[in-house]
Structure formats: structure tokens, C-alpha cells
Design a protein around this motif. Structure first.
Motif, PDB file in Angstrom:
ATOM      1  N   GLU A  43       0.848  -1.197   0.089  1.00 47.97           N
ATOM      2  CA  GLU A  43      -0.238   0.114   0.678  1.00 47.97           C
ATOM      3  C   GLU A  43       1.084   1.190   0.220  1.00 47.97           C
ATOM      4  OE1 GLU A  43      -3.221  -0.003   2.984  1.00 47.97           O
ATOM      5  OE2 GLU A  43      -3.940  -1.760   2.434  1.00 47.97           O
ATOM      6  N   THR A  44       1.966   1.671   0.922  1.00 50.71           N
ATOM      7  CA  THR A  44       2.911   2.454   1.067  1.00 50.71           C
ATOM      8  C   THR A  44       4.125   2.720   0.163  1.00 50.71           C
ATOM      9  OG1 THR A  44       3.879   1.466   2.882  1.00 50.71           O
ATOM     10  CG2 THR A  44       1.791   3.214   3.394  1.00 50.71           C
ATOM     11  N   GLY A  45       4.437   1.371  -0.178  1.00 50.71           N
ATOM     12  CA  GLY A  45       5.348   0.947  -0.682  1.00 50.71           C
ATOM     13  C   GLY A  45       6.401   1.848   0.155  1.00 50.71           C
ATOM     14  N   ARG A  46       6.525   1.370   1.598  1.00 53.54           N
ATOM     15  CA  ARG A  46       7.756   1.244   2.329  1.00 53.54           C
ATOM     16  C   ARG A  46       7.819  -0.069   3.529  1.00 53.54           C
ATOM     17  NH1 ARG A  46       6.949   7.697   4.430  1.00 53.54           N
ATOM     18  NH2 ARG A  46       6.705   8.495   2.393  1.00 53.54           N
ATOM     19  N   ALA A  47       9.310   0.299   3.689  1.00 51.55           N
ATOM     20  CA  ALA A  47       9.509  -1.078   4.715  1.00 51.55           C
ATOM     21  C   ALA A  47       8.274  -0.855   5.631  1.00 51.55           C
ATOM     22  CB  ALA A  47      11.059  -0.790   5.376  1.00 51.55           C
ATOM     23  N   ALA A  48       8.397  -3.201   5.566  1.00 59.43           N
ATOM     24  CA  ALA A  48       7.084  -3.335   7.085  1.00 59.43           C
ATOM     25  C   ALA A  48       8.372  -3.876   7.831  1.00 59.43           C
ATOM     26  CB  ALA A  48       6.307  -4.149   6.266  1.00 59.43           C
ATOM     27  N   GLY A  49       9.337  -4.303   7.329  1.00 62.04           N
ATOM     28  CA  GLY A  49      10.664  -5.175   8.286  1.00 62.04           C
ATOM     29  C   GLY A  49      11.584  -6.069   7.348  1.00 62.04           C
ATOM     30  N   LEU A  50      12.380  -7.146   7.796  1.00 60.13           N
ATOM     31  CA  LEU A  50      13.269  -7.608   7.076  1.00 60.13           C
ATOM     32  C   LEU A  50      12.793  -9.000   8.058  1.00 60.13           C
ATOM     33  CD1 LEU A  50      16.375  -7.543   6.080  1.00 60.13           C
ATOM     34  CD2 LEU A  50      16.710  -6.836   8.133  1.00 60.13           C
ATOM     35  N   SER A  51      13.406 -10.210   7.520  1.00 54.81           N
ATOM     36  CA  SER A  51      13.591 -11.630   7.671  1.00 54.81           C
ATOM     37  C   SER A  51      14.709 -12.145   7.437  1.00 54.81           C
ATOM     38  CB  SER A  51      12.408 -12.900   7.153  1.00 54.81           C
ATOM     39  OG  SER A  51      12.140 -12.145   5.918  1.00 54.81           O
ATOM     40  N   SER A  52      15.493 -12.777   7.569  1.00 55.48           N
ATOM     41  CA  SER A  52      16.405 -13.954   7.706  1.00 55.48           C
ATOM     42  C   SER A  52      16.240 -15.524   7.827  1.00 55.48           C
ATOM     43  CB  SER A  52      17.443 -13.393   8.661  1.00 55.48           C
ATOM     44  OG  SER A  52      17.234 -13.742  10.018  1.00 55.48           O
ATOM     45  N   LEU A  53      16.701 -16.073   7.083  1.00 61.89           N
ATOM     46  CA  LEU A  53      16.740 -17.371   6.635  1.00 61.89           C
ATOM     47  C   LEU A  53      18.024 -18.243   7.395  1.00 61.89           C
ATOM     48  CD1 LEU A  53      15.444 -20.010   6.999  1.00 61.89           C
ATOM     49  CD2 LEU A  53      15.663 -19.600   4.750  1.00 61.89           C
ATOM     50  N   THR A  54      18.905 -18.925   8.150  1.00 61.28           N
ATOM     51  CA  THR A  54      20.532 -19.685   8.573  1.00 61.28           C
ATOM     52  C   THR A  54      20.219 -20.819   6.971  1.00 61.28           C
ATOM     53  OG1 THR A  54      19.999 -20.847  10.146  1.00 61.28           O
ATOM     54  CG2 THR A  54      19.851 -18.093  10.488  1.00 61.28           C
ATOM     55  N   PRO A  55      21.290 -21.617   6.773  1.00 55.63           N
ATOM     56  CA  PRO A  55      21.254 -22.168   6.275  1.00 55.63           C
ATOM     57  C   PRO A  55      21.332 -23.724   6.653  1.00 55.63           C
ATOM     58  CG  PRO A  55      23.566 -21.112   6.203  1.00 55.63           C
ATOM     59  CD  PRO A  55      22.979 -20.254   7.151  1.00 55.63           C
ATOM     60  N   ASP A  56      21.142 -23.918   8.275  1.00 56.88           N
ATOM     61  CA  ASP A  56      20.027 -24.460   8.700  1.00 56.88           C
ATOM     62  C   ASP A  56      18.667 -24.637   9.194  1.00 56.88           C
ATOM     63  OD1 ASP A  56      20.906 -23.037  10.705  1.00 56.88           O
ATOM     64  OD2 ASP A  56      21.524 -24.537  12.484  1.00 56.88           O
ATOM     65  N   GLY A  57      18.070 -23.018   8.758  1.00 60.05           N
ATOM     66  CA  GLY A  57      16.630 -23.452   8.288  1.00 60.05           C
ATOM     67  C   GLY A  57      16.366 -22.931   9.558  1.00 60.05           C
ATOM     68  N   GLU A  58      16.627 -22.226  10.841  1.00 66.86           N
ATOM     69  CA  GLU A  58      16.271 -21.146  11.293  1.00 66.86           C
ATOM     70  C   GLU A  58      15.761 -19.274  10.943  1.00 66.86           C
ATOM     71  OE1 GLU A  58      18.050 -19.399  15.654  1.00 66.86           O
ATOM     72  OE2 GLU A  58      18.364 -21.364  14.924  1.00 66.86           O
ATOM     73  N   ILE A  59      15.299 -19.211  11.393  1.00 65.69           N
ATOM     74  CA  ILE A  59      14.086 -17.939  11.055  1.00 65.69           C
ATOM     75  C   ILE A  59      14.311 -16.993  12.139  1.00 65.69           C
ATOM     76  CG2 ILE A  59      12.777 -18.729   8.951  1.00 65.69           C
ATOM     77  CD1 ILE A  59      10.217 -18.079  10.572  1.00 65.69           C
ATOM     78  N   GLY A  60      14.385 -15.245  12.005  1.00 68.92           N
ATOM     79  CA  GLY A  60      14.392 -14.283  12.518  1.00 68.92           C
ATOM     80  C   GLY A  60      13.582 -13.375  11.554  1.00 68.92           C
ATOM     81  N   LEU A  61      12.866 -12.471  12.060  1.00 71.58           N
ATOM     82  CA  LEU A  61      12.045 -11.267  11.551  1.00 71.58           C
ATOM     83  C   LEU A  61      12.737 -10.159  13.057  1.00 71.58           C
ATOM     84  CD1 LEU A  61       9.448 -11.050  13.193  1.00 71.58           C
ATOM     85  CD2 LEU A  61       9.275 -13.572  12.255  1.00 71.58           C
ATOM     86  N   ARG A  62      11.866  -8.760  11.889  1.00 74.39           N
ATOM     87  CA  ARG A  62      11.807  -7.513  12.526  1.00 74.39           C
ATOM     88  C   ARG A  62      10.883  -7.188  11.774  1.00 74.39           C
ATOM     89  NH1 ARG A  62      17.129  -8.346  12.649  1.00 74.39           N
ATOM     90  NH2 ARG A  62      18.309  -7.235  14.020  1.00 74.39           N
ATOM     91  N   LEU A  63       9.509  -6.347  12.742  1.00 72.56           N
ATOM     92  CA  LEU A  63       8.391  -5.966  11.980  1.00 72.56           C
ATOM     93  C   LEU A  63       8.645  -4.593  12.652  1.00 72.56           C
ATOM     94  CD1 LEU A  63       6.198  -6.883  10.614  1.00 72.56           C
ATOM     95  CD2 LEU A  63       4.786  -6.584  11.740  1.00 72.56           C
ATOM     96  N   ALA A  64       8.499  -3.514  11.975  1.00 73.09           N
ATOM     97  CA  ALA A  64       8.605  -1.572  11.285  1.00 73.09           C
ATOM     98  C   ALA A  64       7.183  -1.748  12.918  1.00 73.09           C
ATOM     99  CB  ALA A  64       8.551  -1.096  11.216  1.00 73.09           C
TER     100      ALA A  64
END
Length: 254
Positions: free
Chosen positions: A143-164
Motif C-alpha cells: 500500500e505504501t511502498g515502504r519497508a514493513a520489516g526484515l526477515s532472515s533464514l540461516t543455512p540450517d533453516g532458522e528464521i529471524g524477523l523484525r517488524l516496523a
């Protein structure tokens, strides 16, 4: 939620952004401080060359194009509430004014806002982000074209995230988890994707459950980057039999 070690990525340091209030004031007075040679790389429309694009109902997620994209994504977790759960070192966190400036960037004002940074910093921010073992996804609000967050995935499959902060409490954390999980299964060929979070982090636990994660075994404690030891709980998501495991042969948007 546990987050991968970001030391492989060299973020803005506090001493590098200490002039930001002064620079932002100048930006309000001078609409175009500097545009020489700055170009905005387009958001990729297909998965190719190790770069990924995924879509959910309200987000477009893509591999960060450059270091500026990474800084924007990391700014989503720079506030005090997020840092309580992430426990990042102060040297890796920008101040509130800089985080607000970064999170206000979209592809229409990208060049103008980038112009507010000192020249040496601009050169660093516009460098393409090199590939690494951790897969990152910048989540953009359609809707806004602006960042809502960031996520990550490690090689062994663990995820992390940040949400604005402006995007919390709307169910977007679940969409971010779902897309990152899809990245693991369909693009990285992972049968299992895992996530760990602090036992008292109810919002994160609800997002994981809503995305189809179930409790699993894992270390009962986790030490954050700032040295705080937390009680941890773990969740996992298994690829369904109907899901094709990656890497995908036909690059495209999923």
C-alpha cells in the motif's frame, strides 16, 4: 525471536550518524542536496541469480538490493521494544531519528533521502549487497511502498524477523513468517524451518502459531548479543508432501 549474527554486515555506526539531526534539518530546507550519479536499482520481479522475490496478501518481499536496503530493514527493529527481544549491541543500532528517516524511504524518494547522508556514507550504502550464507528478505508494504520489516533464514533453516513499529498488531508478522518459511522450503530445499523466541514473547509466539509452526525441542535458554540470558521456546514447520522443495528450476515469483 532469535536473530542471526549481523556482524557479517557492517551497519551504520552511532558515530557515523551523530550528525543526522543536523543533516535532516538541512534536507527540509534544501530539497535536492545531491543527486550526482545516484540511481535506484529496480526491485527484482523474478527469482534469479540467487536473489528472491515473494508475495503475500499485503507484502512484497525481496532480497536486499544494496546496503541501504539492509539498513532500512534493520531500522525496523531499532526501537526499544524490538531491542528488548533482539538484544542487539548498541553499536549495531541506529538512533530513533535515523531509524525514522530510513523507514520513510521508498523508491520514489530514495535518491532524495539518500542525499542527506555524507558522501562517503552514500557510496557505502549504494554498494550491492554481496551474497552470503544468510538469506535476507526486505518486506515492503504494497500500500505504501515502504519497508514493513526484515526477515532472515540461516543455512540450517532458522528464521529471524523484525517488524516496523507502524506495522505491528496487524497480522503482518504472520505473513512475514509465512513468506520466509516458503523461502526455506521452496527455494532452499529445507524440509524443516525452525524459530526460537523468548518464552514471554507472546506476539512472536502467536505469529509463529498462525503461520503453522508447532512447538518442538530446542535449547531451554538463549544468550542474546547484549549478554542477556532468556528462557527460550522453539517451533518448527515441516514441508508438506504437496510442496516442492527447492532450489527451483524455473525462476519466478512465488
Amino acid at each position: 525471536m532469535t536473530s542471526p549474527d549481523v556482524r557479517e554486515f557492517k551497519p551504520l555506526r552511532r558515530r557515523e550518524v551523530q550528525r543526522m539531526p543536523e543533516v535532516l534539518a538541512r534536507l527540509r530546507e534544501i530539497p535536492k542536496l545531491w543527486r550526482g550519479g545516484l540511481q535506484v536499482a529496480p526491485v527484482p520481479v523474478r527469482c534469479e541469480g540467487g536473489r528472491h522475490v515473494l508475495r503475500t496478501a499485503r507484502l512484497v518481499l525481496h532480497t536486499p538490493r544494496d546496503f541501504l536496503d539492509m539498513e532500512i530493514g534493520l531500522a525496523a527493529g531499532a526501537d526499544a521494544d524490538a531491542q528488548h527481544w533482539l538484544g542487539a549491541s548498541d553499536r549495531l543500532v541506529v538512533d530513533a531519528a535515523t531509524a525514522e528517516h530510513l523507514l520513510g524511504i521508498d523508491d520514489h524518494n530514495r535518491v532524495e533521502r539518500l542525499s542527506s547522508f555524507p558522501a562517503a556514507m552514500r557510496r557505502g550504502l549504494t554498494r550491492p549487497l554481496p551474497p552470503g550464507p544468510i538469506a535476507w528478505l526486505l518486506a515492503v508494504d504494497v500500500e505504501t511502498g515502504r519497508a514493513a520489516g526484515l526477515s532472515s533464514l540461516t543455512p540450517d533453516g532458522e528464521i529471524g524477523l523484525r517488524l516496523a513499529p507502524t506495522h505491528r498488531g496487524r497480522g503482518l508478522g504472520t505473513e512475514l513468517v509465512e513468506a520466509t518459511t516458503r523461502l526455506g522450503h521452496a527455494h532452499r530445499g529445507l524440509q524443516t524451518v525452525r524459530a526460537g523466541t523468548e518464552r514471554s514473547n507472546d506476539r512472536c509466539r502467536r505469529a509463529l502459531s498462525a503461520a503453522g509452526f508447532v512447538p518442538c525441542e530446542g535449547p531451554s535458554q538463549h544468550t542474546l548479543a547484549d549478554g542477556r540470558v532468556t528462557d527460550a521456546v522453539w517451533y518448527q514447520h515441516e514441508a508438506k508432501e504437496s510442496e516442492s522443495l527447492g532450489p527451483r528450476r524455473d525462476p519466478g515469483v512465488v
